[in-house]
Design an enzyme around this catalytic site. Structure first.
Site, PDB file in Angstrom:
ATOM      1  N   LYS A  96       0.829  -1.210   0.000  1.00 59.26           N
ATOM      2  CA  LYS A  96       0.000   0.000   0.000  1.00 59.26           C
ATOM      3  C   LYS A  96       0.864   1.262   0.000  1.00 59.26           C
ATOM      4  CE  LYS A  96      -2.741   1.178   3.507  1.00 59.26           C
ATOM      5  NZ  LYS A  96      -3.696   0.958   4.583  1.00 59.26           N
ATOM      6  N   GLU A 174      12.631 -10.147 -27.295  1.00 59.67           N
ATOM      7  CA  GLU A 174      11.672 -10.440 -26.215  1.00 59.67           C
ATOM      8  C   GLU A 174      10.230 -10.391 -26.687  1.00 59.67           C
ATOM      9  OE1 GLU A 174      13.604  -7.866 -26.441  1.00 59.67           O
ATOM     10  OE2 GLU A 174      12.402  -6.040 -26.246  1.00 59.67           O
TER      11      GLU A 174
HETATM   12  C1  1AE Z   1      17.419  -3.099 -22.528  1.00 53.09           C
HETATM   13  C2  1AE Z   1      16.941  -4.184 -23.475  1.00 53.09           C
HETATM   14  C3  1AE Z   1      17.579  -4.120 -24.829  1.00 53.09           C
HETATM   15  C4  1AE Z   1      16.978  -5.063 -25.830  1.00 53.09           C
HETATM   16  O1  1AE Z   1      16.325  -6.009 -25.473  1.00 53.09           O
HETATM   17  C5  1AE Z   1      17.151  -4.846 -27.233  1.00 53.09           C
HETATM   18  O2  1AE Z   1      16.410  -5.598 -28.039  1.00 53.09           O
HETATM   19  C6  1AE Z   1      18.045  -3.964 -27.770  1.00 53.09           C
HETATM   20  O3  1AE Z   1      18.188  -3.839 -29.093  1.00 53.09           O
HETATM   21  P1  1AE Z   1      19.152  -2.789 -29.774  1.00 53.09           P
HETATM   22  O4  1AE Z   1      20.571  -3.204 -29.444  1.00 53.09           O
HETATM   23  O5  1AE Z   1      18.838  -1.448 -29.187  1.00 53.09           O
HETATM   24  O6  1AE Z   1      18.883  -2.867 -31.218  1.00 53.09           O
END
Ligand code: 1AE
Length: 422
Positions: A96, A174
């Site tokens: 909270k 990701e």
């Molecule tokens: C902080 C995460 C960076 C990441 O996942 C990512 O895909 C970076 O890609 P670039 O190096 O900026 O192309």
């Protein structure tokens, strides 16, 4: 004797009595009320009562806005109040309270008993280095780019080009989830084929971090399916699922490969000076405790910038051996707790010109990580990886990138494209 976990907050308020505020947190987040309790009940509740450890008030200097008035408040929470898991601790110390005015959780330390419930990274820096057989230099990681909507042969080709440039690790983007074009097991199969082809040519081992996605209840079985298909590392969007999910995965005896923590969504939590949880707690201490072998976070230099001081605090949280000083509150003299160090992976918008700064900040135990900085190289993806390896070699030998680039055209072309910092 009672054991306690400690939380430190930065609380901003132009007029508040911070000592009163500290007491109201210590009481409010533990026994609820204190002064009104009858004496007999006080004796019973004493062991559950939070304690104010310190209140350091920062009064704004002359000419500084009054909105800069803050205090760093440290409260000790009795272990007896919560179970030995990260969700229980976080809800106790910043449930909270996280919604109650300008207040940020800036540090956490744990009782030795709480900490002993966490084994930390299974592999850590040493384990990842052993898998790759590379001990004497920073590692290089490449990120798949343009993966959504592509079919398996395109992914295979992209994997091969990254691997042939001399990278040590390749991670899924990701945002690549389970999908009909490149399903997990097929993806692993073709990427490992491409890895084997590249290894024949470069002599280098490779780890491929495949993105572990889907409903929480199916993650462990999905991870085991990936391992069955030959996966040798996992990428995991920890903050979308929660630290406890990472902890469950990292402590599963059948999940026998390193786990790489992606920081997606961290920007909703750490950047404000007034709200949220500090980067060193979110992406440092809690990631390591929950068992991340590698942790990605923005660097001070690329396209997504984190202040250097915060970067160094994450580094410290991921690497420090001195758990008694940094992690444990009131460690008994005989306590011997260890956590493997998690590999720091400063990321986002990294190009070869930034390598000297990254190595200056992190030393040898760092993973240089790039997506666009490899695929966007004017001479192609293979040259992109080579340029990074050359930048790492130059920096390790104490040679300027400009000098090294005279005999290394891939590095020269990268510097011509992205430059080097002043
Ligand atoms: C902080 C995460 C960076 C990441 O996942 C990512 O895909 C970076 O890609 P670039 O190096 O900026 O192309």
């Amino acid at each position: 004797m009672n054991a306690y976990c400690l939380a430190t907050y930065r609380s901003f308020d132009e007029k508040a009595d911070f000592h009163k505020k500290a007491t109201s947190i210590a009481v409010g987040l533990t026994v609820g009320s204190w002064t009104e309790l009858p004496e007999a009940q006080k004796a019973q509740m004493e062991k559950h009562l939070g304690k104010v450890i310190s209140v350091e008030v920062h009064e704004p200097a002359h000419g500084e806005p009054t909105s800069n008035r803050y205090a760093d408040i440290t409260i000790a929470y009795p272990d007896i109040n919560f179970s030995r898991d990260i969700p229980a601790l976080l809800v106790t110390v910043f449930g909270k309270l996280s919604m109650d005015g300008k207040i940020k959780l800036i540090d956490l330390s744990f009782s030795s008993d709480f900490l002993s419930g966490f084994s930390g990274p299974k592999f850590g820096i040493q384990g990842v280095r052993e898998l790759l057989g590379v001990h004497d230099r920073p590692l290089l990681m490449s990120i798949f780019k343009s993966v959504v909507g592509y079919e398996l042969p395109a992914l295979r080709e992209q994997f091969y080009l990254q691997a042939a440039g001399g990278v040590d690790l390749i991670k899924d983007d990701e945002i690549l989830f389970e999908n009909p074009l490149t399903p997990l097991e097929k993806r692993i199969e073709i990427c490992l084929e491409a890895a084997a082809q590249a290894t024949k040519e470069t002599g280098q081992k490779l780890l491929y971090a495949v993105n572990l996605t889907g409903p929480t209840s199916k993650l462990a079985s999905q991870a085991k399916k990936a391992i069955g298909a030959g996966a040798n590392a996992l990428l995991f969007n920890v903050l979308a699922y929660g630290f406890d999910t990472l902890h469950e995965l990292s402590t599963d005896p059948e999940i026998t490969i390193p786990i790489m923590a992606h920081p997606a969504m961290a920007g909703a939590t750490y950047p404000s000076p007034h709200y949220g949880i500090s980067a060193s707690v979110l992406l440092g201490k809690l990631m390591r405790l929950a068992g991340a072998d590698l942790v990605l976070f923005p660097s001070p230099y690329g396209s997504v910038v984190m202040p250097r001081e915060e970067n160094m605090a994450i580094k410290h949280a991921l690497l420090t051996d001195d758990l008694r000083k940094d992690y444990i509150y009131n460690a008994p003299a005989d306590v011997q707790l260890k956590l493997a160090a998690s590999f720091p992976v400063p990321s986002a918008g990294i190009h070869p010109g930034l390598v000297p700064l990254i190595l200056r900040d992190f030393g040898k135990d760092v993973i240089v990580n790039a997506g666009g900085g490899i695929h966007g190289h004017p001479l192609g993806t293979i040259a992109g990886g080579q340029a990074f390896r050359q930048a790492i070699d130059a920096t390790m030998q104490g040679i300027t990138l400009q000098d090294y680039a005279r005999t290394h055209p891939e590095l020269q072309s990268a510097i011509d494209t992205w430059g080097t910092p002043e």
